[in-house]
Design an enzyme around this catalytic site. Structure first.
Site, PDB file in Angstrom:
ATOM      1  N   GLY A 111       5.864   9.617  -3.359  1.00  0.00           N
ATOM      2  CA  GLY A 111       6.495   8.966  -2.215  1.00  0.00           C
ATOM      3  C   GLY A 111       7.062   9.929  -1.192  1.00  0.00           C
ATOM      4  O   GLY A 111       7.983   9.594  -0.462  1.00  0.00           O
ATOM      5  N   SER A 142       0.719  12.335  -0.639  1.00  0.00           N
ATOM      6  CA  SER A 142      -0.396  11.494  -1.100  1.00  0.00           C
ATOM      7  C   SER A 142      -0.659  11.519  -2.593  1.00  0.00           C
ATOM      8  O   SER A 142      -1.798  11.675  -3.033  1.00  0.00           O
ATOM      9  CB  SER A 142      -1.685  11.874  -0.374  1.00  0.00           C
ATOM     10  N   SER A 143       0.389  11.319  -3.362  1.00  0.00           N
ATOM     11  CA  SER A 143       0.152  11.201  -4.799  1.00  0.00           C
ATOM     12  C   SER A 143      -0.659   9.949  -5.104  1.00  0.00           C
ATOM     13  O   SER A 143      -1.425   9.926  -6.067  1.00  0.00           O
ATOM     14  CB  SER A 143       1.474  11.205  -5.572  1.00  0.00           C
ATOM     15  N   TYR A 189       5.241   1.375   9.739  1.00  0.00           N
ATOM     16  CA  TYR A 189       3.836   1.792   9.726  1.00  0.00           C
ATOM     17  C   TYR A 189       2.954   0.646  10.244  1.00  0.00           C
ATOM     18  O   TYR A 189       2.106   0.836  11.121  1.00  0.00           O
ATOM     19  CB  TYR A 189       3.427   2.192   8.309  1.00  0.00           C
ATOM     20  N   ASP A 194      -6.120  10.428   3.788  1.00  0.00           N
ATOM     21  CA  ASP A 194      -5.577  10.935   2.519  1.00  0.00           C
ATOM     22  C   ASP A 194      -6.656  11.051   1.451  1.00  0.00           C
ATOM     23  O   ASP A 194      -6.820  12.094   0.813  1.00  0.00           O
ATOM     24  CB  ASP A 194      -4.467  10.019   2.006  1.00  0.00           C
ATOM     25  N   HIS A 197      -0.976  10.127  12.438  1.00  0.00           N
ATOM     26  CA  HIS A 197      -1.122   8.753  12.941  1.00  0.00           C
ATOM     27  C   HIS A 197      -2.299   8.640  13.913  1.00  0.00           C
ATOM     28  O   HIS A 197      -2.266   7.856  14.846  1.00  0.00           O
ATOM     29  CB  HIS A 197       0.179   8.258  13.605  1.00  0.00           C
TER      30      HIS A 197
HETATM   31  P1  ADP Z   1       2.748   9.143  -1.783  1.00  0.00           P
HETATM   32  O1  ADP Z   1       1.322   8.749  -1.820  1.00  0.00           O
HETATM   33  O2  ADP Z   1       3.208   9.582  -0.438  1.00  0.00           O
HETATM   34  O3  ADP Z   1       3.134  10.124  -2.837  1.00  0.00           O
HETATM   35  P2  ADP Z   1       3.107   6.365  -2.451  1.00  0.00           P
HETATM   36  O4  ADP Z   1       4.302   5.501  -2.486  1.00  0.00           O
HETATM   37  O5  ADP Z   1       1.958   5.964  -1.603  1.00  0.00           O
HETATM   38  O6  ADP Z   1       3.609   7.833  -2.085  1.00  0.00           O
HETATM   39  O7  ADP Z   1       2.545   6.542  -3.921  1.00  0.00           O
HETATM   40  C1  ADP Z   1       3.408   6.856  -4.992  1.00  0.00           C
HETATM   41  C2  ADP Z   1       3.066   5.955  -6.164  1.00  0.00           C
HETATM   42  O8  ADP Z   1       1.786   6.335  -6.714  1.00  0.00           O
HETATM   43  C3  ADP Z   1       4.035   6.088  -7.318  1.00  0.00           C
HETATM   44  O9  ADP Z   1       5.166   5.277  -7.136  1.00  0.00           O
HETATM   45  C4  ADP Z   1       3.158   5.619  -8.479  1.00  0.00           C
HETATM   46  O10 ADP Z   1       3.050   4.212  -8.485  1.00  0.00           O
HETATM   47  C5  ADP Z   1       1.794   6.189  -8.120  1.00  0.00           C
HETATM   48  N1  ADP Z   1       1.655   7.537  -8.732  1.00  0.00           N
HETATM   49  C6  ADP Z   1       1.517   8.706  -8.089  1.00  0.00           C
HETATM   50  N2  ADP Z   1       1.442   9.757  -8.960  1.00  0.00           N
HETATM   51  C7  ADP Z   1       1.552   9.225 -10.191  1.00  0.00           C
HETATM   52  C8  ADP Z   1       1.577   9.763 -11.532  1.00  0.00           C
HETATM   53  N3  ADP Z   1       1.477  11.070 -11.759  1.00  0.00           N
HETATM   54  N4  ADP Z   1       1.703   8.897 -12.552  1.00  0.00           N
HETATM   55  C9  ADP Z   1       1.789   7.579 -12.326  1.00  0.00           C
HETATM   56  N5  ADP Z   1       1.787   7.014 -11.114  1.00  0.00           N
HETATM   57  C10 ADP Z   1       1.670   7.814 -10.047  1.00  0.00           C
HETATM   58 MG    MG Z   2       0.484   7.122  -0.691  1.00  0.00          MG
END
Ligand code: ADP
Ligand code: MG
EC number: 2.7.1.6
Length: 388
Positions: free
Chosen positions: A124, A128-129, A225, A175, A34
């Site tokens: 989620g 940082s997906s 946040y 990220d 943060h």
């Molecule tokens: P974080 O970034 O912490 O993992 P977020 O809620 O910011 O969590 O992002 C998750 C979202 O990103 C998922 O709900 C989806 O919409 C998208 N996402 C991430 N990875 C994939 C994937 N492999 N395929 C499709 N969508 C994805």
């Molecule tokens: Mg995210």
């Protein structure tokens, strides 16, 4: 992995054309939480887990998306003429947002694409997906269409811009920067006030980085946040009436103590206290690591957790259980919450010979105390996004 994904791609979209493959990592932040929207320092690293894209140009303006992680949704079709956010577009809003942001910068995408995505990052959970998917999309589009003059840092900025303005999440730059600029066995010491950065070696001889996924995510996360951002912004404005600063990251601890009474509300003062002290802790932690003092680095990680728990108030019961358990486990050098908060993951540095015991002990005790099944990832630090 690549060969299997290409096979899947062909089974969905058919043979022919030039098929290209890209990979973009997830990230974990070791310390500096943060601080990235407060003009402070962060210290994230790219992970060897991440998101893959298999992609091929089309001749028309159609874009077809398929994610192996959302296979139930099947192929989702859209068009380059329809790069607008919609609820029903679901996960494809992330890649669509990046394409929209690139077009907004003058990079007109000439043709559509067929796209297959597969990710090994738990969604989620604070690894940082979403940033991984954004930078992946930007990189693939840049390279597929030969857009020159877009650097990896630009791809990070494009990803952040699209997440802010297309997907409505007001995230900082950390990220996307970590995902785009990661380097094997190194973490990135990034000054978010001017994007200057240095790599620091995190090749730990005797210890591993262990990420523990609490598997909980409290719904507070988005609203809290935004609250924290607003609180910090107000605190900054109050401080600016007495001292000339651009961000909370400009203040030393001593300066903060001198000027803090300008912040009228005690809760806001706590938030700013975290932002200032966490930034200084991050600077000290990187110096300690560079000097080979991993023990000191660990202690600063622990202090970071206390500050996030008590002053910034972004932890939660389940995460505190995991961190408390880690702290009382032999061989743990440091442990803290990582990511936005209210669930998600902890990051711990654990001595090699204690890793098995750590996973066993925390897994069982966490289940007993909370009813949840934690997941553990003993991670390697990998490179940033690239063609594979
Ligand atoms: P974080 O970034 O912490 O993992 P977020 O809620 O910011 O969590 O992002 C998750 C979202 O990103 C998922 O709900 C989806 O919409 C998208 N996402 C991430 N990875 C994939 C994937 N492999 N395929 C499709 N969508 C994805
Ligand atoms: Mg995210």
């Amino acid at each position: 992995m690549k060969a299997k994904l290409i096979e899947k791609f062909v089974s969905i979209y058919g043979e022919g054309g030039e098929i290209r493959s890209f990979f973009s990592p997830g990230r974990v932040n070791l310390i500096g939480e943060h601080t990235d929207y407060n003009g402070g320092h962060v210290f994230p690293c790219a992970l060897s887990i991440g998101t893959y894209m298999i992609v091929r140009k089309r001749e028309d303006r159609t874009i077809r998306f398929y994610s192996e992680n959302f296979s139930k949704l099947g192929v989702i079709e859209t068009s380059l003429d329809d790069l607008v956010y919609s609820e029903k577009a679901g996960w494809t809003n992330y890649p669509k947002g990046v394409m929209w942001a690139m077009e907004g910068r003058g990079y007109k995408i000439p043709t559509g694409m067929d796209i297959l995505i597969y990710g090994t990052i738990p969604n989620g959970s604070g690894l940082s997906s979403s940033a991984s998917l954004e930078v992946l999309t930007g990189l693939a589009v840049r390279d597929l269409f030969g857009f020159e003059g877009i650097s990896m840092i630009d791809l990070a900025l494009i990803g952040q811009y699209s997440e802010n303005n297309f997907n409505g999440c007001n995230c900082g730059i950390m990220d996307q920067f970590a995902v785009a600029m990661g380097k094997k066995d190194h973490a990135i010491f990034l000054d978010t006030s001017d994007l200057s950065y240095e790599y620091a070696s995190v090749k730990l001889e005797n210890a591993k980085i262990v990420i523990t996924n609490s598997k909980v995510k409290h719904s507070l996360v988005d609203s809290a946040y935004n609250d924290r951002r607003n609180e910090c912004e107000t605190a900054l404005k109050e401080l600016q009436t007495v001292v000339d600063i651009k961000g909370l990251g400009d203040l030393s601890e001593e300066e903060f103590e001198k000027y803090k009474d300008a912040i009228k509300d005690p809760v806001r003062q706590k938030r700013a206290h975290h932002a200032v002290y966490e930034n200084q802790r991050t600077i000290q932690a990187v110096a300690a690591l560079n000097a080979g003092d991993v023990e000191k680095f660990g202690k600063l990680m622990n202090a970071s957790h206390v500050s996030l728990r008590d002053d910034y108030e972004v932890s939660c019961e389940e995460i505190d259980v995991l961190v408390d358990l880690a702290w009382e486990t032999e061989g743990v050098i440091g442990s803290r919450i990582t990511g936005g908060g209210f669930g998600g993951c902890t990051v711990s540095i654990v001595k090699n010979d204690a890793v098995d015991h750590f996973i066993d002990k925390l897994g069982k005790a966490y289940k007993e105390k909370t009813g949840h099944e934690a997941e553990f990832y003993v991670v390697e630090i990998g490179d940033g996004a690239k063609e594979i």
